[in-house]
Design a protein around this motif. Structure first.
Motif, PDB file in Angstrom:
ATOM      1  N   VAL A   1      30.741 -16.775  -6.367  1.00 40.36           N
ATOM      2  CA  VAL A   1      30.853 -18.228  -6.531  1.00 40.36           C
ATOM      3  C   VAL A   1      30.572 -18.926  -5.202  1.00 40.36           C
ATOM      4  CG1 VAL A   1      32.439 -20.129  -7.050  1.00 40.36           C
ATOM      5  CG2 VAL A   1      32.409 -18.095  -8.501  1.00 40.36           C
ATOM      6  N   ALA A   2      31.087 -18.381  -4.107  1.00 38.85           N
ATOM      7  CA  ALA A   2      30.858 -18.985  -2.793  1.00 38.85           C
ATOM      8  C   ALA A   2      29.376 -18.969  -2.428  1.00 38.85           C
ATOM      9  CB  ALA A   2      31.680 -18.264  -1.729  1.00 38.85           C
ATOM     10  N   VAL A   3      28.728 -17.846  -2.629  1.00 35.54           N
ATOM     11  CA  VAL A   3      27.300 -17.737  -2.302  1.00 35.54           C
ATOM     12  C   VAL A   3      26.487 -18.661  -3.207  1.00 35.54           C
ATOM     13  CG1 VAL A   3      25.310 -16.187  -2.297  1.00 35.54           C
ATOM     14  CG2 VAL A   3      27.477 -15.428  -1.318  1.00 35.54           C
ATOM     15  N   ALA A   4      26.797 -18.671  -4.509  1.00 34.16           N
ATOM     16  CA  ALA A   4      26.057 -19.529  -5.444  1.00 34.16           C
ATOM     17  C   ALA A   4      26.261 -21.008  -5.109  1.00 34.16           C
ATOM     18  CB  ALA A   4      26.497 -19.238  -6.874  1.00 34.16           C
ATOM     19  N   SER A   5      27.476 -21.397  -4.761  1.00 31.55           N
ATOM     20  CA  SER A   5      27.748 -22.795  -4.403  1.00 31.55           C
ATOM     21  C   SER A   5      26.999 -23.197  -3.136  1.00 31.55           C
ATOM     22  CB  SER A   5      29.246 -23.015  -4.194  1.00 31.55           C
ATOM     23  OG  SER A   5      29.951 -22.751  -5.357  1.00 31.55           O
ATOM     24  N   LEU A   6      26.977 -22.296  -2.171  1.00 27.90           N
ATOM     25  CA  LEU A   6      26.270 -22.591  -0.922  1.00 27.90           C
ATOM     26  C   LEU A   6      24.770 -22.733  -1.176  1.00 27.90           C
ATOM     27  CD1 LEU A   6      26.522 -22.984   2.134  1.00 27.90           C
ATOM     28  CD2 LEU A   6      26.169 -20.528   2.375  1.00 27.90           C
ATOM     29  N   LEU A   7      24.202 -21.818  -1.943  1.00 25.30           N
ATOM     30  CA  LEU A   7      22.772 -21.909  -2.268  1.00 25.30           C
ATOM     31  C   LEU A   7      22.469 -23.181  -3.064  1.00 25.30           C
ATOM     32  CD1 LEU A   7      21.977 -18.197  -3.162  1.00 25.30           C
ATOM     33  CD2 LEU A   7      21.153 -19.482  -1.178  1.00 25.30           C
ATOM     34  N   ALA A   8      23.359 -23.536  -3.981  1.00 26.65           N
ATOM     35  CA  ALA A   8      23.164 -24.754  -4.769  1.00 26.65           C
ATOM     36  C   ALA A   8      23.250 -26.001  -3.886  1.00 26.65           C
ATOM     37  CB  ALA A   8      24.186 -24.818  -5.894  1.00 26.65           C
ATOM     38  N   LEU A   9      24.151 -25.994  -2.909  1.00 27.90           N
ATOM     39  CA  LEU A   9      24.240 -27.134  -1.973  1.00 27.90           C
ATOM     40  C   LEU A   9      22.962 -27.271  -1.152  1.00 27.90           C
ATOM     41  CD1 LEU A   9      27.862 -27.188  -0.515  1.00 27.90           C
ATOM     42  CD2 LEU A   9      26.642 -29.084  -1.571  1.00 27.90           C
ATOM     43  N   ILE A  10      22.411 -26.159  -0.726  1.00 29.16           N
ATOM     44  CA  ILE A  10      21.158 -26.184   0.029  1.00 29.16           C
ATOM     45  C   ILE A  10      20.031 -26.740  -0.842  1.00 29.16           C
ATOM     46  CG2 ILE A  10      19.392 -24.741   1.118  1.00 29.16           C
ATOM     47  CD1 ILE A  10      21.722 -22.897   2.052  1.00 29.16           C
ATOM     48  N   ALA A  11      19.925 -26.215  -2.063  1.00 26.99           N
ATOM     49  CA  ALA A  11      18.872 -26.673  -2.978  1.00 26.99           C
ATOM     50  C   ALA A  11      19.042 -28.153  -3.324  1.00 26.99           C
ATOM     51  CB  ALA A  11      18.882 -25.820  -4.247  1.00 26.99           C
ATOM     52  N   LEU A  12      20.279 -28.567  -3.581  1.00 28.95           N
ATOM     53  CA  LEU A  12      20.542 -29.971  -3.900  1.00 28.95           C
ATOM     54  C   LEU A  12      20.176 -30.879  -2.736  1.00 28.95           C
ATOM     55  CD1 LEU A  12      21.769 -32.154  -5.794  1.00 28.95           C
ATOM     56  CD2 LEU A  12      23.944 -31.709  -4.640  1.00 28.95           C
ATOM     57  N   GLY A  13      20.584 -30.500  -1.546  1.00 31.16           N
ATOM     58  CA  GLY A  13      20.279 -31.318  -0.367  1.00 31.16           C
ATOM     59  C   GLY A  13      18.786 -31.484  -0.144  1.00 31.16           C
ATOM     60  N   LEU A  14      18.040 -30.398  -0.299  1.00 32.28           N
ATOM     61  CA  LEU A  14      16.587 -30.479  -0.125  1.00 32.28           C
ATOM     62  C   LEU A  14      15.945 -31.314  -1.224  1.00 32.28           C
ATOM     63  CD1 LEU A  14      15.715 -26.846   0.999  1.00 32.28           C
ATOM     64  CD2 LEU A  14      15.618 -28.936   2.376  1.00 32.28           C
ATOM     65  N   ALA A  15      16.306 -31.022  -2.473  1.00 32.46           N
ATOM     66  CA  ALA A  15      15.711 -31.756  -3.594  1.00 32.46           C
ATOM     67  C   ALA A  15      16.068 -33.235  -3.536  1.00 32.46           C
ATOM     68  CB  ALA A  15      16.188 -31.143  -4.915  1.00 32.46           C
ATOM     69  N   TRP A  16      17.290 -33.531  -3.175  1.00 40.11           N
ATOM     70  CA  TRP A  16      17.763 -34.918  -3.100  1.00 40.11           C
ATOM     71  C   TRP A  16      16.939 -35.722  -2.106  1.00 40.11           C
ATOM     72  CZ3 TRP A  16      23.667 -36.028  -2.130  1.00 40.11           C
ATOM     73  CH2 TRP A  16      23.896 -37.397  -2.163  1.00 40.11           C
ATOM     74  N   GLU A  17      16.805 -35.214  -0.905  1.00 47.47           N
ATOM     75  CA  GLU A  17      16.152 -35.972   0.164  1.00 47.47           C
ATOM     76  C   GLU A  17      14.628 -35.923   0.099  1.00 47.47           C
ATOM     77  OE1 GLU A  17      17.786 -38.034   1.756  1.00 47.47           O
ATOM     78  OE2 GLU A  17      19.829 -37.277   1.588  1.00 47.47           O
ATOM     79  N   LEU A  18      14.068 -34.916  -0.570  1.00 49.14           N
ATOM     80  CA  LEU A  18      12.615 -34.798  -0.597  1.00 49.14           C
ATOM     81  C   LEU A  18      11.985 -35.313  -1.890  1.00 49.14           C
ATOM     82  CD1 LEU A  18      12.192 -31.300   1.094  1.00 49.14           C
ATOM     83  CD2 LEU A  18      11.936 -33.566   2.126  1.00 49.14           C
ATOM     84  N   TRP A  19      12.667 -35.136  -3.049  1.00 48.66           N
ATOM     85  CA  TRP A  19      12.020 -35.477  -4.313  1.00 48.66           C
ATOM     86  C   TRP A  19      12.839 -36.381  -5.234  1.00 48.66           C
ATOM     87  CZ3 TRP A  19      12.225 -30.130  -2.978  1.00 48.66           C
ATOM     88  CH2 TRP A  19      11.061 -29.673  -2.377  1.00 48.66           C
ATOM     89  N   LEU A  20      14.111 -36.075  -5.439  1.00 50.60           N
ATOM     90  CA  LEU A  20      14.886 -36.750  -6.483  1.00 50.60           C
ATOM     91  C   LEU A  20      15.250 -38.194  -6.154  1.00 50.60           C
ATOM     92  CD1 LEU A  20      17.214 -33.782  -7.480  1.00 50.60           C
ATOM     93  CD2 LEU A  20      15.118 -34.553  -8.601  1.00 50.60           C
ATOM     94  N   ALA A  21      15.723 -38.443  -4.960  1.00 49.67           N
ATOM     95  CA  ALA A  21      16.095 -39.802  -4.546  1.00 49.67           C
ATOM     96  C   ALA A  21      15.848 -39.961  -3.055  1.00 49.67           C
ATOM     97  CB  ALA A  21      17.554 -40.077  -4.878  1.00 49.67           C
ATOM     98  N   PRO A  22      14.592 -39.860  -2.655  1.00 45.73           N
ATOM     99  CA  PRO A  22      14.311 -39.936  -1.217  1.00 45.73           C
ATOM    100  C   PRO A  22      14.660 -41.295  -0.641  1.00 45.73           C
ATOM    101  CG  PRO A  22      12.266 -39.987  -2.483  1.00 45.73           C
ATOM    102  CD  PRO A  22      13.381 -39.746  -3.456  1.00 45.73           C
ATOM    103  N   THR A  23      15.179 -41.266   0.560  1.00 45.30           N
ATOM    104  CA  THR A  23      15.561 -42.505   1.246  1.00 45.30           C
ATOM    105  C   THR A  23      14.401 -43.070   2.058  1.00 45.30           C
ATOM    106  OG1 THR A  23      16.354 -41.248   3.134  1.00 45.30           O
ATOM    107  CG2 THR A  23      17.970 -41.816   1.442  1.00 45.30           C
ATOM    108  N   GLY A  24      13.298 -42.366   2.098  1.00 49.32           N
ATOM    109  CA  GLY A  24      12.161 -42.792   2.899  1.00 49.32           C
ATOM    110  C   GLY A  24      12.120 -42.101   4.248  1.00 49.32           C
ATOM    111  N   ASN A  25      13.200 -41.435   4.584  1.00 54.47           N
ATOM    112  CA  ASN A  25      13.294 -40.713   5.843  1.00 54.47           C
ATOM    113  C   ASN A  25      13.459 -39.234   5.523  1.00 54.47           C
ATOM    114  OD1 ASN A  25      13.652 -39.888   8.427  1.00 54.47           O
ATOM    115  ND2 ASN A  25      15.504 -41.091   8.815  1.00 54.47           N
ATOM    116  N   ARG A  26      12.354 -38.530   5.435  1.00 49.37           N
ATOM    117  CA  ARG A  26      12.385 -37.122   5.027  1.00 49.37           C
ATOM    118  C   ARG A  26      13.146 -36.223   6.013  1.00 49.37           C
ATOM    119  NH1 ARG A  26       9.411 -35.643   0.707  1.00 49.37           N
ATOM    120  NH2 ARG A  26       7.850 -37.082  -0.058  1.00 49.37           N
ATOM    121  N   THR A  27      13.373 -36.698   7.209  1.00 50.53           N
ATOM    122  CA  THR A  27      14.105 -35.884   8.176  1.00 50.53           C
ATOM    123  C   THR A  27      15.569 -35.704   7.771  1.00 50.53           C
ATOM    124  OG1 THR A  27      14.543 -37.819   9.553  1.00 50.53           O
ATOM    125  CG2 THR A  27      12.606 -36.491  10.110  1.00 50.53           C
ATOM    126  N   LEU A  28      16.061 -36.501   6.827  1.00 47.69           N
ATOM    127  CA  LEU A  28      17.427 -36.308   6.336  1.00 47.69           C
ATOM    128  C   LEU A  28      17.576 -34.964   5.622  1.00 47.69           C
ATOM    129  CD1 LEU A  28      18.484 -39.835   5.032  1.00 47.69           C
ATOM    130  CD2 LEU A  28      19.318 -38.612   7.035  1.00 47.69           C
TER     131      LEU A  28
END
Length: 125
Positions: free
Chosen positions: A17-44
């Motif tokens: 569960v810990a490993v899966a949660s960590l991997l999911a947080l990484i994937a969510l953070g990347l997808a969020w800032e790059l594709w799903l709801a980008p803020t315009g600043n991809r460096t986030l």
């Protein structure tokens, strides 16, 4: 370091569960800032780099890593709460997902440490 084969199944489950949660947080953070709801600043998207550091320690089942990850995850929890209450649009459900994943990661790490210490105490007795 303890072999995962020697650990009870409940302890191995918390590790998964810990490993899966960590991997999911990484994937969510990347997808969020790059594709799903980008803020315009991809460096986030770089905010996920600190999450990649403990991945090796969790995969190697290092107790110390579980302990400090359970503290580090509160930074991401705070970001999720702030963005869930202040952002608008598609960022809100993503922030809620981040909060849920942070709580899952913290719980899995805390329970993993507790159960591993209890298991070690039982083996010593």
């Amino acid at each position: 370091m303890t072999s995962t084969a020697a650990l009870p199944s409940a302890v191995a489950w918390t590790r998964a569960v810990a490993v899966a949660s960590l991997l999911a947080l990484i994937a969510l953070g990347l997808a969020w800032e790059l594709w799903l709801a980008p803020t315009g600043n991809r460096t986030l998207a770089l905010k996920v780099l600190p999450l990649a550091i403990p991945l090796a320690g969790l995969l190697k089942n290092r107790m110390y890593t579980y302990r400090w990850v359970s503290l580090m995850v509160w930074i991401y929890f705070t970001e999720g709460v702030v963005r869930a209450t202040s952002d608008r649009g598609p960022s809100v459900p993503l922030a809620v997902a981040e909060v849920v994943l942070c709580v899952a990661l913290f719980t899995a790490c805390a329970v993993h440490v507790r159960w591993r210490l209890r298991h070690a105490k039982e083996l010593a007795a």
